[in-house]
Design a protein around this motif. Structure first.
Motif, short mmCIF file in Angstrom:
data_model
loop_
_atom_site.label_atom_id
_atom_site.label_comp_id
_atom_site.label_asym_id
_atom_site.label_seq_id
_atom_site.Cartn_x
_atom_site.Cartn_y
_atom_site.Cartn_z
N ILE A 1 -94.23 -32.54 -104.85
CA ILE A 1 -93.30 -33.38 -105.60
C ILE A 1 -93.92 -33.92 -106.88
O ILE A 1 -93.31 -34.68 -107.62
N GLY B 1 -95.25 -34.34 -110.72
CA GLY B 1 -94.61 -33.98 -111.98
C GLY B 1 -95.15 -34.80 -113.12
O GLY B 1 -96.25 -35.33 -113.03
N HIS C 1 -88.69 -41.28 -114.41
CA HIS C 1 -88.35 -40.42 -113.28
C HIS C 1 -87.71 -39.12 -113.77
O HIS C 1 -88.02 -38.04 -113.24
N LYS C 2 -86.84 -39.20 -114.76
CA LYS C 2 -86.19 -38.00 -115.28
C LYS C 2 -87.24 -37.01 -115.80
O LYS C 2 -87.17 -35.80 -115.54
N GLU D 1 -89.25 -35.06 -113.15
CA GLU D 1 -88.61 -33.90 -112.52
C GLU D 1 -88.54 -32.68 -113.44
O GLU D 1 -88.12 -31.62 -113.00
N SER D 2 -88.91 -32.82 -114.70
CA SER D 2 -88.73 -31.74 -115.67
C SER D 2 -89.95 -30.83 -115.74
O SER D 2 -91.07 -31.31 -116.00
N ARG D 3 -89.75 -29.54 -115.55
CA ARG D 3 -90.83 -28.57 -115.72
C ARG D 3 -91.10 -28.28 -117.20
O ARG D 3 -92.07 -27.59 -117.52
N PRO E 1 -87.94 -27.19 -107.15
CA PRO E 1 -88.54 -28.52 -107.07
C PRO E 1 -87.69 -29.46 -106.24
O PRO E 1 -86.46 -29.33 -106.18
N GLU F 1 -85.64 -32.71 -105.17
CA GLU F 1 -84.80 -33.65 -105.90
C GLU F 1 -84.73 -34.95 -105.12
O GLU F 1 -84.26 -35.00 -103.99
N MET F 2 -85.21 -36.01 -105.73
CA MET F 2 -85.23 -37.31 -105.08
C MET F 2 -84.00 -38.10 -105.49
O MET F 2 -83.55 -38.03 -106.64
N TYR G 1 -87.02 -44.09 -105.94
CA TYR G 1 -86.37 -42.84 -105.57
C TYR G 1 -86.93 -42.39 -104.23
O TYR G 1 -88.08 -42.67 -103.91
N GLU H 1 -86.82 -39.19 -100.98
CA GLU H 1 -86.43 -37.90 -100.42
C GLU H 1 -86.69 -37.94 -98.92
O GLU H 1 -87.73 -38.43 -98.48
#
Length: 236
Positions: A13, A15, A31-32, A35-37, A113, A115-116, A136, A138
């Protein structure tokens, strides 16, 4: 076993920790970007790892992380210096111990990936100050052994929680990661792992040169090799 489980789940998880340029950043914007590769960034932090139900003392360490914008990520750690690297590319995991010029490689399955889900935003007292934070979560299931000496397994439910603490200037102050085993029949969750990272350096759009590279004079070893085991003993 629990330390290995915590490491695996964290790697799944992990990132980026970069702030959006222009406007004041919020916990949600961190947080956004997490999550971005496609993110490009580098950060360093003073971290504390805890395994509450093991009865062991919290462990202090240095950590770092970077993304290259092309889907690769590197996680760094060490007791006093960032001398261990875990590089994840599209196809492989590389574990690099720079002081001894040793690395190992493992094939990687291409997975989506995690997603929380957003839980809440509020204020938190931390290190004597008040910070805005967002959390966040999961939820996931995993088979675990009934005991160390048993081949019998049971399916248990876990929570992975992350809290992003931001100061009044929109600077990321800390990231707190918590892994819990859900309690059955209304019982309280059991915290099995907690990692607190206090950010000391954060840059967006660049990372140190060579941080994703393995020099030609490094020796590839199998994880079970004695030489490799001695080199990585401090991080276990």
């Amino acid at each position: 076993m629990k330390k290995v489980l915590a490491l695996i789940l964290t790697l799944m998880i992990m990132g980026s920790l970069a702030a959006c340029g222009g406007e004041k950043a919020t916990p949600e914007s961190y947080h956004k970007l997490l999550e971005s590769r496609d993110s490009v960034y580098y950060y360093e932090a003073d971290a504390v790892e805890e395994f509450p139900d093991d009865g062991t003392e919290p462990e202090e360490m240095k950590v770092g992380e970077a993304r290259d914008g092309n889907g690769s990520i590197v996680v760094l750690n060490g007791e006093k210096e960032l001398d261990n690297r875990q590089i994840e590319t599209k196809d492989s995991f590389y574990y690099v111990y720079d002081p001894d010029k040793i690395y190992t490689r493992e094939d990687k399955e291409d997975t989506e990936p995690a997603e929380m889900e957003f839980v809440e935003s509020s204020e938190m007292k931390f290190d004597g100050k008040t910070y805005q934070y967002s959390e966040y979560q999961e939820e996931y299931e995993m088979e675990t052994y009934v005991s160390e000496d048993s081949d019998e397994t049971v399916t248990e439910v876990f929570l992975y929680r992350q809290q992003y603490l931001v100061d009044e200037d929109g600077e990321l102050y800390a990231v707190i990661s918590i892994q819990e085993q859900k309690g059955a029949d209304g019982e309280e969750n059991n915290t099995i792992y907690k990692k607190t990272e206090r950010i000391t350096k954060l840059t967006e759009g660049k990372y140190p040169e060579g941080i994703f590279d393995i020099p030609d004079d490094y020796h590839e070893a199998a994880p079970e090799d004695e030489e490799y085991a001695e080199g990585t003993e401090g991080e276990k």
